[in-house]
Design a protein around this motif. Structure first.
Motif, PDB file in Angstrom:
ATOM      1  N   THR A   1       5.144   5.333 -14.305  1.00 46.79           N
ATOM      2  CA  THR A   1       4.947   6.606 -15.004  1.00 46.79           C
ATOM      3  C   THR A   1       6.029   6.828 -16.056  1.00 46.79           C
ATOM      4  N   GLY A   2       5.892   7.952 -16.779  1.00 51.29           N
ATOM      5  CA  GLY A   2       6.896   8.322 -17.769  1.00 51.29           C
ATOM      6  C   GLY A   2       6.538   7.946 -19.192  1.00 51.29           C
ATOM      7  N   ARG A   3       5.306   7.501 -19.402  1.00 51.59           N
ATOM      8  CA  ARG A   3       4.904   7.074 -20.745  1.00 51.59           C
ATOM      9  C   ARG A   3       3.937   8.044 -21.425  1.00 51.59           C
ATOM     10  N   ALA A   4       3.233   8.857 -20.665  1.00 52.82           N
ATOM     11  CA  ALA A   4       2.205   9.730 -21.230  1.00 52.82           C
ATOM     12  C   ALA A   4       2.816  10.963 -21.880  1.00 52.82           C
TER      13      ALA A   4
ATOM     14  N   VAL B   1      -0.528  10.230 -11.319  1.00 51.74           N
ATOM     15  CA  VAL B   1      -1.493   9.146 -11.145  1.00 51.74           C
ATOM     16  C   VAL B   1      -2.129   8.766 -12.481  1.00 51.74           C
ATOM     17  N   LEU B   2      -2.510   9.764 -13.261  1.00 57.93           N
ATOM     18  CA  LEU B   2      -3.131   9.503 -14.559  1.00 57.93           C
ATOM     19  C   LEU B   2      -2.154   8.828 -15.515  1.00 57.93           C
ATOM     20  N   ASP B   3      -0.899   9.224 -15.444  1.00 53.45           N
ATOM     21  CA  ASP B   3       0.141   8.591 -16.253  1.00 53.45           C
ATOM     22  C   ASP B   3       0.252   7.108 -15.898  1.00 53.45           C
TER      23      ASP B   3
ATOM     24  N   LEU C   1      -6.500   0.894  -3.606  1.00 56.16           N
ATOM     25  CA  LEU C   1      -6.646   1.918  -4.637  1.00 56.16           C
ATOM     26  C   LEU C   1      -5.551   1.830  -5.698  1.00 56.16           C
ATOM     27  N   VAL C   2      -4.323   1.541  -5.291  1.00 61.96           N
ATOM     28  CA  VAL C   2      -3.228   1.445  -6.263  1.00 61.96           C
ATOM     29  C   VAL C   2      -3.489   0.314  -7.241  1.00 61.96           C
ATOM     30  N   GLU C   3      -3.869  -0.833  -6.743  1.00 62.46           N
ATOM     31  CA  GLU C   3      -4.172  -1.966  -7.624  1.00 62.46           C
ATOM     32  C   GLU C   3      -5.352  -1.641  -8.533  1.00 62.46           C
ATOM     33  N   GLY C   4      -6.339  -0.935  -7.986  1.00 63.44           N
ATOM     34  CA  GLY C   4      -7.488  -0.551  -8.790  1.00 63.44           C
ATOM     35  C   GLY C   4      -7.114   0.396  -9.917  1.00 63.44           C
ATOM     36  N   VAL C   5      -6.242   1.356  -9.619  1.00 61.44           N
ATOM     37  CA  VAL C   5      -5.793   2.301 -10.652  1.00 61.44           C
ATOM     38  C   VAL C   5      -5.047   1.559 -11.763  1.00 61.44           C
ATOM     39  N   LEU C   6      -4.159   0.665 -11.380  1.00 63.83           N
ATOM     40  CA  LEU C   6      -3.391  -0.083 -12.382  1.00 63.83           C
ATOM     41  C   LEU C   6      -4.282  -1.017 -13.196  1.00 63.83           C
TER      42      LEU C   6
END
Length: 346
Positions: free
Chosen positions: A40-43, A135-137, A3-8
């Motif tokens: 994270t930290g970009r949105a 997660v969205l970030d 799932l992590v790879e899929g999100v990225l």
């Protein structure tokens, strides 16, 4: 692919499944959050709050569309919407009213809408909202809207999560200064009078401006109204000098159902983001947000660990003594802590 790879990699199905894991507090969800944190930290996190019936969902719908189809020649940005719905009293799940009002965003691969149940949490936010936003970030969304339940005074929690907070009011909902009474005017970075085609809009706007003048008399007289000039109307000039670090919330009118005023709100959001970066406030708010998240996690972890060391029978005995007034609440808490820390526990 996990799932992590899929999100990225931008897979929407993986994103939806991981958010479900995070909402449920599963070990897989916690492990994924650990792995995603460095991404994270970009949105830009944009909170949207206000009383029920002010048209928050319709406004967010229009703002998301405007970011996806910019009129000023800029490139479209990826937008996520986290809509906190009231929990159903029967199932505990979200009522999904926001999904209904945002149907015209469906089918756009650059928009992701997630409804979450508040699950009884105060503050207008679900307890897992910050984790879902994380997660969205990490998934690469540039703008993340967090729309709260619209519960009232406790909605100030949104200010701890968002970089920019929109407070939405509407005429004809009762007292013109209900927002001030509810204690949410102080958290506003941008004030919006939605449904501005209704009678009474002048009274609502006048009440908001009067409260701003009481809070910032010198800045309002000098015309530095949220970089907005005289009368709190946004101006298009350059940002003020760095020493002018006070942001006065602009008061803007919108009719979200018609899309009227959307571009002005977008301009104010971008102007506020520029102000935060110019003055260093962005980093300060980010630090406060992370500290707040850390405090919440510490409380949850410590309570869980304490609960593991106290049996149900011991807890109920203390509650009975509390009810009989044999113990004060403070004494009861101390005894429960002592029980959890007792070296005789197996």
């Amino acid at each position: 692919m996990n799932l992590v790879e899929g999100v990225l990699a931008g897979e929407r199905l993986a994103l939806a499944r991981l958010i479900t894991q995070v909402e449920n507090g599963s070990p897989e969800g916690r492990d994924a959050l650990n792995r995603l944190f460095s991404y994270t930290g970009r949105a830009h996190l944009i909170g949207v709050t206000g009383s029920p019936g002010t048209g928050k969902s319709s406004l967010v719908n229009q703002l998301a569309r405007a970011y996806r189809h910019p009129m000023d020649g800029r490139q479209p940005v990826k937008v996520a919407v986290v809509a906190i719905d009231p929990s159903s009293p029967f199932t505990g799940g979200a009522l999904l009213g926001d999904r209904v009002r945002m149907r015209d965003l469906a089918g756009d691969p650059g928009v992701f809408v997630r409804s979450m149940a508040s699950r009884g949490a105060l503050g207008g936010l679900s307890r897992s909202t910050a984790a879902v936003v994380q997660v969205l970030d990490a998934a690469g969304f540039d703008k993340i809207f967090i729309e709260t339940v619209g519960a009232g005074q406790s909605e100030v929690d949104i200010a701890r999560l968002a970089h920019t907070t929109l407070v939405v009011e509407a005429p004809g909902l009762g007292d013109d200064i209900q927002a001030i009474k509810a204690g949410i005017l102080e958290i506003a970075d941008i004030l919006i009078v939605n449904k501005a085609d209704r009678p009474g809009v002048e009274n609502t706007e006048r009440a908001l401006r009067s409260m701003l003048e009481l809070a910032h008399p010198e800045q309002m007289q000098m015309g530095s109204c949220g970089r907005g000039g005289h009368g709190n109307k946004p101006r298009t000039g350059t940002l003020p000098a760095l020493e002018d670090q006070i942001w006065i919330p602009p008061v803007l009118r919108t009719v979200a159902m018609q899309g009227s005023g959307t571009q002005e709100v977008l301009a104010a959001i971008e102007r506020h983001a520029a102000h935060l970066r110019e003055t260093g406030e962005w980093q300060a708010r980010e630090r406060e947000r992370l500290e707040s998240d850390l405090n919440n996690l510490l409380q949850a972890i410590l309570v869980a660990r304490w609960r593991e060391g106290v049996s149900d029978a011991e807890l109920q005995d203390i509650v009975s003594r509390l009810q009989d007034r044999d113990l004060s609440p403070y004494q009861a808490a101390e005894q429960l802590l002592d029980l959890a820390e007792s070296p005789n526990k197996v």
